[in-house]
Scaffold this motif. Sequence first.
Motif, short mmCIF file in Angstrom:
data_model
loop_
_atom_site.label_atom_id
_atom_site.label_comp_id
_atom_site.label_asym_id
_atom_site.label_seq_id
_atom_site.Cartn_x
_atom_site.Cartn_y
_atom_site.Cartn_z
N ASP A 1 0.83 -1.21 0.00
CA ASP A 1 0.00 0.00 0.00
C ASP A 1 0.87 1.25 0.00
O ASP A 1 0.64 2.18 -0.78
CB ASP A 1 -0.92 -0.02 1.23
CG ASP A 1 -1.69 1.26 1.40
OD1 ASP A 1 -2.59 1.53 0.57
OD2 ASP A 1 -1.39 2.03 2.35
N LYS B 1 -7.22 -5.11 -1.15
CA LYS B 1 -7.59 -3.81 -0.57
C LYS B 1 -6.57 -2.74 -0.99
O LYS B 1 -6.96 -1.63 -1.38
CB LYS B 1 -7.67 -3.91 0.95
CG LYS B 1 -8.03 -2.60 1.62
CD LYS B 1 -8.12 -2.73 3.13
CE LYS B 1 -8.41 -1.37 3.77
NZ LYS B 1 -8.52 -1.46 5.22
N GLN C 1 -7.61 0.45 -3.28
CA GLN C 1 -7.40 1.82 -2.81
C GLN C 1 -6.55 2.61 -3.80
O GLN C 1 -6.81 3.79 -4.07
CB GLN C 1 -6.74 1.82 -1.42
CG GLN C 1 -7.67 1.36 -0.33
CD GLN C 1 -7.02 1.29 1.04
OE1 GLN C 1 -7.73 1.24 2.02
NE2 GLN C 1 -5.70 1.27 1.15
#
Length: 154
Positions: free
Chosen positions: A83, A125, A129
Motif C-alpha cells: 500500500d 484492498k 485503494q
Amino acid sequence: MDADDLWPDNKLERQLTRLADDPSVEIVMGLTQFMRLTAGQPQFEPFQKPQLFLNFGSAVFRKSVFDQMGLFDETMAHSEDIDWLLRARENGVSMLILNDVTLFYRIHSSNMSQDKSARHFFFIKALKQSLDRRRQHKKTVKHFSDYQQSHKQN
C-alpha cells in the motif's frame, strides 16, 4: 524487514551507492529471491527466479520520502508495504529497481503470511485503494518495470 528474511552480502552498499550517485532517486529497490525449506534439508533453498516483489526489506529509502508520504496505513494487517509503495508511485516518488537480489524471502510454516485469505484480502484492498485514488485524481502511473535498470549492476 521481516525477522525471518535475510539480506545478501553488499545489499546496503549497492543500494546506498545508487542513492549517493543520484540525489534525485528516493527509493532503491531490488529483486526478491524466494527461499523455502526442501524436504529433509536443514537449510533454505531458492525456488523460482528472482522477481520484483513489493516489500520494504528489498529497498532503501531517503528519510525525505517518509516526510512526504507519511507512515504505514495501520489498518492494514498485511500488505502495508505494498500500500505504501503504491502511494509513493502515485505521488511520483523517484524509484530505481536494481536487477540484483536484495532480499532473501524465506517461506516456512510459521510465516505470518501463511494466512492466505487475510493476505489476499489486504493485497486486494491495497490495489483497490490505489485504483480508487488514481480514478479520483485521474492519474496515470508508470508500471514498476519502468523503474528497473536495463542491465545488471556489479
